[in-house]
Design a protein around this motif. Structure first.
Motif, PDB file in Angstrom:
ATOM      1  N   ALA A  72      13.309   5.405  62.601  1.00 51.92           N
ATOM      2  CA  ALA A  72      13.673   4.025  62.262  1.00 51.92           C
ATOM      3  C   ALA A  72      14.193   3.957  60.828  1.00 51.92           C
ATOM      4  O   ALA A  72      13.689   4.637  59.942  1.00 51.92           O
ATOM      5  CB  ALA A  72      12.466   3.111  62.423  1.00 51.92           C
ATOM      6  N   GLN A  73      15.199   3.119  60.623  1.00 49.23           N
ATOM      7  CA  GLN A  73      15.758   2.957  59.283  1.00 49.23           C
ATOM      8  C   GLN A  73      15.059   1.816  58.545  1.00 49.23           C
ATOM      9  O   GLN A  73      14.499   0.916  59.161  1.00 49.23           O
ATOM     10  CB  GLN A  73      17.261   2.703  59.363  1.00 49.23           C
ATOM     11  N   MET A  74      15.114   1.889  57.244  1.00 53.97           N
ATOM     12  CA  MET A  74      14.547   0.853  56.384  1.00 53.97           C
ATOM     13  C   MET A  74      15.534   0.552  55.266  1.00 53.97           C
ATOM     14  O   MET A  74      16.486   1.306  55.037  1.00 53.97           O
ATOM     15  CB  MET A  74      13.214   1.307  55.793  1.00 53.97           C
ATOM     16  N   THR A  75      15.308  -0.568  54.593  1.00 54.96           N
ATOM     17  CA  THR A  75      16.124  -0.950  53.453  1.00 54.96           C
ATOM     18  C   THR A  75      15.233  -1.001  52.221  1.00 54.96           C
ATOM     19  O   THR A  75      14.166  -1.601  52.240  1.00 54.96           O
ATOM     20  CB  THR A  75      16.784  -2.320  53.680  1.00 54.96           C
ATOM     21  N   LEU A  76      15.690  -0.353  51.159  1.00 50.61           N
ATOM     22  CA  LEU A  76      15.001  -0.339  49.878  1.00 50.61           C
ATOM     23  C   LEU A  76      15.904  -1.014  48.863  1.00 50.61           C
ATOM     24  O   LEU A  76      17.099  -0.689  48.778  1.00 50.61           O
ATOM     25  CB  LEU A  76      14.732   1.115  49.450  1.00 50.61           C
ATOM     26  N   THR A  77      15.365  -1.964  48.104  1.00 49.66           N
ATOM     27  CA  THR A  77      16.121  -2.563  47.003  1.00 49.66           C
ATOM     28  C   THR A  77      15.355  -2.297  45.713  1.00 49.66           C
ATOM     29  O   THR A  77      14.119  -2.262  45.704  1.00 49.66           O
ATOM     30  CB  THR A  77      16.319  -4.081  47.189  1.00 49.66           C
ATOM     31  N   GLY A  78      16.093  -2.088  44.656  1.00 55.33           N
ATOM     32  CA  GLY A  78      15.466  -1.824  43.374  1.00 55.33           C
ATOM     33  C   GLY A  78      16.501  -1.526  42.318  1.00 55.33           C
ATOM     34  O   GLY A  78      17.667  -1.932  42.432  1.00 55.33           O
ATOM     35  N   THR A  79      16.070  -0.811  41.288  1.00 59.49           N
ATOM     36  CA  THR A  79      16.972  -0.417  40.209  1.00 59.49           C
ATOM     37  C   THR A  79      16.928   1.100  40.063  1.00 59.49           C
ATOM     38  O   THR A  79      15.892   1.739  40.290  1.00 59.49           O
ATOM     39  CB  THR A  79      16.592  -1.073  38.863  1.00 59.49           C
ATOM     40  N   ILE A  80      18.058   1.656  39.674  1.00 60.05           N
ATOM     41  CA  ILE A  80      18.167   3.103  39.512  1.00 60.05           C
ATOM     42  C   ILE A  80      17.426   3.530  38.253  1.00 60.05           C
ATOM     43  O   ILE A  80      17.680   3.014  37.166  1.00 60.05           O
ATOM     44  CB  ILE A  80      19.640   3.539  39.445  1.00 60.05           C
ATOM     45  N   HIS A 127      16.357   8.314  41.787  1.00 62.71           N
ATOM     46  CA  HIS A 127      15.016   7.757  41.756  1.00 62.71           C
ATOM     47  C   HIS A 127      15.215   6.263  41.539  1.00 62.71           C
ATOM     48  O   HIS A 127      15.925   5.852  40.613  1.00 62.71           O
ATOM     49  CB  HIS A 127      14.162   8.400  40.664  1.00 62.71           C
ATOM     50  N   VAL A 128      14.633   5.487  42.444  1.00 63.03           N
ATOM     51  CA  VAL A 128      14.836   4.040  42.460  1.00 63.03           C
ATOM     52  C   VAL A 128      13.483   3.356  42.308  1.00 63.03           C
ATOM     53  O   VAL A 128      12.541   3.657  43.054  1.00 63.03           O
ATOM     54  CB  VAL A 128      15.510   3.601  43.788  1.00 63.03           C
ATOM     55  N   THR A 129      13.399   2.434  41.351  1.00 63.35           N
ATOM     56  CA  THR A 129      12.178   1.662  41.149  1.00 63.35           C
ATOM     57  C   THR A 129      12.273   0.392  41.971  1.00 63.35           C
ATOM     58  O   THR A 129      13.167  -0.436  41.756  1.00 63.35           O
ATOM     59  CB  THR A 129      11.975   1.320  39.665  1.00 63.35           C
ATOM     60  N   ALA A 130      11.351   0.240  42.934  1.00 60.72           N
ATOM     61  CA  ALA A 130      11.301  -0.945  43.790  1.00 60.72           C
ATOM     62  C   ALA A 130      10.645  -2.101  43.026  1.00 60.72           C
ATOM     63  O   ALA A 130      10.046  -1.902  41.956  1.00 60.72           O
ATOM     64  CB  ALA A 130      10.516  -0.630  45.056  1.00 60.72           C
ATOM     65  N   ALA A 131      10.721  -3.298  43.589  1.00 62.68           N
ATOM     66  CA  ALA A 131      10.164  -4.496  42.949  1.00 62.68           C
ATOM     67  C   ALA A 131       8.668  -4.356  42.673  1.00 62.68           C
ATOM     68  O   ALA A 131       8.166  -4.897  41.683  1.00 62.68           O
ATOM     69  CB  ALA A 131      10.433  -5.726  43.811  1.00 62.68           C
ATOM     70  N   ASP A 132       7.952  -3.611  43.515  1.00 61.42           N
ATOM     71  CA  ASP A 132       6.501  -3.451  43.329  1.00 61.42           C
ATOM     72  C   ASP A 132       6.166  -2.347  42.322  1.00 61.42           C
ATOM     73  O   ASP A 132       4.996  -2.044  42.106  1.00 61.42           O
ATOM     74  CB  ASP A 132       5.806  -3.202  44.661  1.00 61.42           C
ATOM     75  N   GLY A 133       7.185  -1.738  41.721  1.00 62.30           N
ATOM     76  CA  GLY A 133       6.977  -0.691  40.720  1.00 62.30           C
ATOM     77  C   GLY A 133       6.951   0.720  41.277  1.00 62.30           C
ATOM     78  O   GLY A 133       6.919   1.686  40.512  1.00 62.30           O
ATOM     79  N   VAL A 191       8.249   4.123  42.518  1.00 56.24           N
ATOM     80  CA  VAL A 191       9.469   4.898  42.288  1.00 56.24           C
ATOM     81  C   VAL A 191       9.720   5.761  43.518  1.00 56.24           C
ATOM     82  O   VAL A 191       8.884   6.594  43.880  1.00 56.24           O
ATOM     83  CB  VAL A 191       9.368   5.757  41.015  1.00 56.24           C
ATOM     84  N   TRP A 192      10.849   5.521  44.168  1.00 60.70           N
ATOM     85  CA  TRP A 192      11.243   6.237  45.378  1.00 60.70           C
ATOM     86  C   TRP A 192      12.220   7.347  45.044  1.00 60.70           C
ATOM     87  O   TRP A 192      13.135   7.156  44.238  1.00 60.70           O
ATOM     88  CB  TRP A 192      11.937   5.278  46.342  1.00 60.70           C
ATOM     89  N   GLN A 193      12.040   8.504  45.681  1.00 59.90           N
ATOM     90  CA  GLN A 193      13.046   9.557  45.643  1.00 59.90           C
ATOM     91  C   GLN A 193      13.997   9.285  46.803  1.00 59.90           C
ATOM     92  O   GLN A 193      13.574   9.194  47.949  1.00 59.90           O
ATOM     93  CB  GLN A 193      12.433  10.940  45.796  1.00 59.90           C
ATOM     94  N   VAL A 194      15.281   9.155  46.489  1.00 62.73           N
ATOM     95  CA  VAL A 194      16.300   8.884  47.504  1.00 62.73           C
ATOM     96  C   VAL A 194      17.263  10.062  47.529  1.00 62.73           C
ATOM     97  O   VAL A 194      18.003  10.291  46.573  1.00 62.73           O
ATOM     98  CB  VAL A 194      17.065   7.573  47.196  1.00 62.73           C
ATOM     99  N   ASP A 195      17.224  10.822  48.621  1.00 64.58           N
ATOM    100  CA  ASP A 195      18.129  11.952  48.787  1.00 64.58           C
ATOM    101  C   ASP A 195      19.444  11.448  49.354  1.00 64.58           C
ATOM    102  O   ASP A 195      19.464  10.658  50.305  1.00 64.58           O
ATOM    103  CB  ASP A 195      17.539  12.986  49.746  1.00 64.58           C
ATOM    104  N   LEU A 196      20.544  11.896  48.754  1.00 65.38           N
ATOM    105  CA  LEU A 196      21.881  11.557  49.239  1.00 65.38           C
ATOM    106  C   LEU A 196      22.381  12.723  50.089  1.00 65.38           C
ATOM    107  O   LEU A 196      21.617  13.609  50.435  1.00 65.38           O
ATOM    108  CB  LEU A 196      22.802  11.261  48.054  1.00 65.38           C
ATOM    109  N   GLY A 197      23.667  12.738  50.430  1.00 61.31           N
ATOM    110  CA  GLY A 197      24.243  13.852  51.175  1.00 61.31           C
ATOM    111  C   GLY A 197      24.440  15.047  50.263  1.00 61.31           C
ATOM    112  O   GLY A 197      24.116  15.001  49.067  1.00 61.31           O
TER     113      GLY A 197
END
Length: 120
Positions: free
Chosen positions: A27-35, A48-54, A56-62
């Motif tokens: 299943a896909q999800m949507t993450l919003t935040g700041t780089i 690495h993206v900081t979400a509103a709740d603080g 920090v997500w690792q986001v792998d690209l292609g």
């Protein structure tokens, strides 16, 4: 030949499992935040993206060539930019880690895996 096979057999499996999609939820999800950070280094660019709740997500690209083909380069965005990421999170939900299929910055979409957008 035997030595190469023996070496491959002793390599840790997480290195193999990390690449591809086998580690990600269907299943896909949507993450919003700041780089927070941008790395364009092989084997794949990572944000690495900081979400509103603080969190920090690792986001792998292609891979680097695929990411660049989407229009996203090392100068497309900067630390502090707002971002929306559509992708598949790690099956281990204790990890803030996902693989992006699309990133959106300043209203522009960068489709890393267009064939996977909206599919589960």
């Amino acid at each position: 030949m035997l030595a190469a096979t023996m070496m491959a057999a002793t390599m840790p499996t997480p290195a193999f499992a990390h690449h591809g999609w086998s580690w990600a939820d269907g299943a896909q999800m949507t993450l919003t935040g700041t780089i927070k950070t941008i790395s364009m280094a092989p084997p794949h660019p990572t944000l690495h993206v900081t979400a509103a709740d603080g969190t920090v997500w690792q986001v792998d690209l292609g891979n680097p060539r695929q990411t660049e083909a989407s229009g996203f380069t090392g100068t497309t965005a900067k630390v502090g930019d707002a971002i929306t990421v559509l992708g598949n999170r790690n099956q281990d939900h204790a990890k803030a880690h996902m693989k992006a299929v699309r990133i959106t910055i300043a209203g522009k979409n960068y489709d890393l895996y267009p064939e996977r957008i909206g599919t589960n």
